[in-house]
Design a protein around this motif. Structure first.
Motif, PDB file in Angstrom:
ATOM      1  N   GLU A 141    -137.084 -39.862 -76.106  1.00 47.65           N
ATOM      2  CA  GLU A 141    -136.419 -41.112 -75.749  1.00 47.65           C
ATOM      3  C   GLU A 141    -135.168 -40.198 -74.900  1.00 47.65           C
ATOM      4  OE1 GLU A 141    -135.806 -43.508 -79.258  1.00 47.65           O
ATOM      5  OE2 GLU A 141    -137.696 -44.794 -78.321  1.00 47.65           O
ATOM      6  N   VAL A 142    -134.373 -39.497 -76.196  1.00 51.31           N
ATOM      7  CA  VAL A 142    -133.626 -38.138 -75.726  1.00 51.31           C
ATOM      8  C   VAL A 142    -133.979 -37.892 -74.070  1.00 51.31           C
ATOM      9  CG1 VAL A 142    -132.407 -38.659 -78.135  1.00 51.31           C
ATOM     10  CG2 VAL A 142    -134.149 -36.896 -76.926  1.00 51.31           C
ATOM     11  N   LEU A 143    -135.189 -37.381 -73.995  1.00 48.28           N
ATOM     12  CA  LEU A 143    -135.033 -37.076 -72.931  1.00 48.28           C
ATOM     13  C   LEU A 143    -134.890 -37.387 -71.776  1.00 48.28           C
ATOM     14  CD1 LEU A 143    -138.384 -34.115 -74.049  1.00 48.28           C
ATOM     15  CD2 LEU A 143    -135.815 -33.586 -73.569  1.00 48.28           C
ATOM     16  N   GLU A 144    -135.494 -38.378 -71.888  1.00 48.71           N
ATOM     17  CA  GLU A 144    -135.544 -39.856 -70.823  1.00 48.71           C
ATOM     18  C   GLU A 144    -134.276 -39.912 -70.169  1.00 48.71           C
ATOM     19  OE1 GLU A 144    -139.757 -41.852 -71.111  1.00 48.71           O
ATOM     20  OE2 GLU A 144    -138.596 -42.459 -71.931  1.00 48.71           O
ATOM     21  N   ALA A 145    -133.100 -40.407 -71.597  1.00 50.38           N
ATOM     22  CA  ALA A 145    -132.174 -40.635 -71.140  1.00 50.38           C
ATOM     23  C   ALA A 145    -131.303 -39.404 -70.793  1.00 50.38           C
ATOM     24  CB  ALA A 145    -131.538 -41.107 -72.855  1.00 50.38           C
ATOM     25  N   ALA A 146    -132.020 -38.201 -70.724  1.00 46.61           N
ATOM     26  CA  ALA A 146    -131.353 -37.127 -69.868  1.00 46.61           C
ATOM     27  C   ALA A 146    -131.315 -37.185 -68.474  1.00 46.61           C
ATOM     28  CB  ALA A 146    -131.207 -35.571 -70.810  1.00 46.61           C
ATOM     29  N   GLY A 147    -132.546 -37.768 -68.398  1.00 41.79           N
ATOM     30  CA  GLY A 147    -132.752 -37.449 -66.926  1.00 41.79           C
ATOM     31  C   GLY A 147    -134.318 -36.598 -66.361  1.00 41.79           C
ATOM     32  N   VAL A 148    -134.127 -36.696 -67.748  1.00 45.45           N
ATOM     33  CA  VAL A 148    -136.040 -35.756 -67.492  1.00 45.45           C
ATOM     34  C   VAL A 148    -137.284 -36.229 -66.776  1.00 45.45           C
ATOM     35  CG1 VAL A 148    -137.783 -33.986 -68.517  1.00 45.45           C
ATOM     36  CG2 VAL A 148    -135.668 -34.092 -69.647  1.00 45.45           C
ATOM     37  N   ALA A 149    -137.597 -36.045 -65.553  1.00 47.02           N
ATOM     38  CA  ALA A 149    -138.898 -36.660 -64.926  1.00 47.02           C
ATOM     39  C   ALA A 149    -140.261 -35.912 -65.200  1.00 47.02           C
ATOM     40  CB  ALA A 149    -138.080 -35.874 -63.383  1.00 47.02           C
ATOM     41  N   LEU A 161    -128.367 -30.323 -65.509  1.00 41.39           N
ATOM     42  CA  LEU A 161    -129.341 -29.066 -65.098  1.00 41.39           C
ATOM     43  C   LEU A 161    -130.678 -30.975 -64.049  1.00 41.39           C
ATOM     44  CD1 LEU A 161    -130.685 -26.057 -66.423  1.00 41.39           C
ATOM     45  CD2 LEU A 161    -129.481 -26.759 -64.133  1.00 41.39           C
ATOM     46  N   ALA A 162    -131.014 -31.575 -64.686  1.00 45.32           N
ATOM     47  CA  ALA A 162    -131.311 -32.877 -64.585  1.00 45.32           C
ATOM     48  C   ALA A 162    -130.881 -33.711 -63.596  1.00 45.32           C
ATOM     49  CB  ALA A 162    -132.096 -34.052 -66.000  1.00 45.32           C
ATOM     50  N   THR A 186    -137.308 -32.232 -62.895  1.00 45.23           N
ATOM     51  CA  THR A 186    -136.745 -31.459 -63.811  1.00 45.23           C
ATOM     52  C   THR A 186    -137.488 -31.590 -64.919  1.00 45.23           C
ATOM     53  OG1 THR A 186    -134.997 -32.942 -64.778  1.00 45.23           O
ATOM     54  CG2 THR A 186    -134.269 -30.304 -63.578  1.00 45.23           C
ATOM     55  N   GLU A 187    -138.177 -30.807 -65.328  1.00 43.82           N
ATOM     56  CA  GLU A 187    -139.702 -30.787 -66.572  1.00 43.82           C
ATOM     57  C   GLU A 187    -138.832 -29.849 -67.866  1.00 43.82           C
ATOM     58  OE1 GLU A 187    -144.494 -30.502 -65.534  1.00 43.82           O
ATOM     59  OE2 GLU A 187    -144.495 -28.959 -66.263  1.00 43.82           O
ATOM     60  N   VAL A 195    -134.091 -20.569 -64.659  1.00 40.76           N
ATOM     61  CA  VAL A 195    -132.694 -21.493 -64.192  1.00 40.76           C
ATOM     62  C   VAL A 195    -131.840 -22.145 -65.373  1.00 40.76           C
ATOM     63  CG1 VAL A 195    -133.448 -23.743 -63.040  1.00 40.76           C
ATOM     64  CG2 VAL A 195    -134.917 -22.123 -62.972  1.00 40.76           C
ATOM     65  N   TYR A 196    -130.693 -21.416 -64.879  1.00 35.52           N
ATOM     66  CA  TYR A 196    -129.796 -22.170 -66.610  1.00 35.52           C
ATOM     67  C   TYR A 196    -128.583 -22.664 -65.888  1.00 35.52           C
ATOM     68  CZ  TYR A 196    -132.509 -18.237 -69.302  1.00 35.52           C
ATOM     69  OH  TYR A 196    -133.349 -17.913 -70.617  1.00 35.52           O
ATOM     70  N   ASN A 197    -128.588 -22.660 -65.027  1.00 31.58           N
ATOM     71  CA  ASN A 197    -127.157 -23.437 -64.629  1.00 31.58           C
ATOM     72  C   ASN A 197    -127.610 -23.733 -62.756  1.00 31.58           C
ATOM     73  OD1 ASN A 197    -126.581 -20.934 -62.346  1.00 31.58           O
ATOM     74  ND2 ASN A 197    -126.436 -19.980 -63.895  1.00 31.58           N
ATOM     75  N   GLU A 198    -125.928 -24.934 -62.385  1.00 28.05           N
ATOM     76  CA  GLU A 198    -126.807 -24.832 -61.404  1.00 28.05           C
ATOM     77  C   GLU A 198    -126.575 -24.478 -59.734  1.00 28.05           C
ATOM     78  OE1 GLU A 198    -123.417 -27.855 -63.931  1.00 28.05           O
ATOM     79  OE2 GLU A 198    -124.064 -25.688 -63.893  1.00 28.05           O
ATOM     80  N   GLY A 199    -126.226 -23.405 -60.726  1.00 25.32           N
ATOM     81  CA  GLY A 199    -126.011 -22.076 -59.264  1.00 25.32           C
ATOM     82  C   GLY A 199    -127.311 -22.150 -58.608  1.00 25.32           C
TER      83      GLY A 199
END
Length: 305
Positions: A232-240, A150-151, A161-162, A119-123
């Motif tokens: 912290e940067v992963l959470e800021a990126a929206g990782v769930a 992607l997140a 996203t994980e 899963v490399y892209n939005e498509g």
């Protein structure tokens, strides 16, 4: 709140140890989700298949959501049947590691996607969402910018996203078994020699440098992902969610360090230092998430550069 997932065990451990491991995980590890099942080699499954129901029951009593993982490489008729049987069960979420599974899942069935699906892209994310994907563990080689993109796309489509945050990284899987070959054996008569290496068989370059690890038909990184310092940067990126991959170490202690950091009781950099101190024999790397060669340890503060 960012969740913690324990990915499926990738290695060939004795059945008794398998049961003991998940019993302790169920009772002691501060995890939200636990993935169970055979991902690497279907020949291993009969050794512990009858123990899976008991592990599921205990994990659920321990407050964990159980997810059943599929094979990463489906080549035989009996493996197709395993996929069909897994998809037919409706009591648990299924995590697919090969798109073969889509042919077996009902059109209205929600499912999760493992990190071995590219899963490399939005498509790709949009296609999987249209088929029912609701949770995607991204491939571990993605840099932070791609993870953030992607997140964000996942949120608009109801997908969590994980990111792979601990453990040797899955790099490739093959129809051939190097683990058997290095012992002078054929794949069909391997004698399950992969069980001699509970964390994988380390491989060196011709110059004697640590390079990779072999796990049956699977190729892994030598270094372990260690993203505690990057929370912290992963959470800021929206990782769930963050994924911890089982290794031959105290996984309960690893999970506790991650939970304490996510809860704000431990600073990320201090947590990564504590993890390295607990596991001094392990080489940690975070190069991929920092947009560098994966085996590199980018250190802390790279995202601000």
């Amino acid at each position: 709140m960012t969740q913690l997932t324990l990915g499926p065990l990738l290695f060939n451990w004795p059945a008794e140890r398998w049961s003991d491991f998940y019993a302790r995980i169920a009772d002691e590890a501060p995890l939200d989700r636990v993935c169970l099942g055979e991902v690497v080699c279907s020949k291993r499954l009969p050794f512990y298949a009858d123990r899976i129901p008991e592990a599921i029951e205990r994990l659920q009593r321990g407050g964990k959501t159980v997810v059943l993982s599929s094979l990463a490489l489906v080549t035989l008729a009996r493996e197709q049947r395993l996929c069909a049987d897994l998809a037919a069960g409706e009591d648990f979420d299924v995590e697919i590691n090969d798109l073969t599974m889509l042919a077996h899942l009902a059109a209205d069935r929600d499912f999760a996607v493992g990190p071995l699906v590219n899963v490399y892209n939005e498509g790709t994310l949009a296609f999987l969402a249209s088929r029912g994907a609701r949770h995607v563990c991204l491939p571990p080689e993605l840099p932070l910018a791609s993870v953030a993109t992607l997140a964000a796309a996942g949120k608009t489509r109801g997908i969590a996203t994980e990111v792979w945050a601990f453990g040797r990284l899955p790099l490739a899987i093959s129809g051939r078994c190097y683990h058997a070959r290095v012992h002078g054996l054929a794949k069909d008569s391997c004698q399950f020699v992969c069980g001699e290496d509970p964390d994988g068989l380390p491989v060196e370059t011709l110059d004697g440098e640590d390079f990779l690890a072999i796990n049956g038909v699977q190729t892994l990184s030598f270094a372990y992902a260690g993203l505690l310092g990057d929370i912290e940067v992963l959470e800021a990126a929206g990782v769930a969610a963050l994924r911890l991959s089982p290794q031959d170490c105290d996984m309960v202690a690893v999970a506790r360090l991650f939970r304490e950091t996510l809860d704000g009781r431990l600073a990320p950099e201090a947590a990564q230092e504590a993890l390295a101190g607990d596991l001094p024999e392990i080489v940690f790397a975070n190069g991929f998430i920092a947009g560098r060669p994966g085996a590199e340890a980018a250190g802390h503060g790279w995202s601000a550069a």
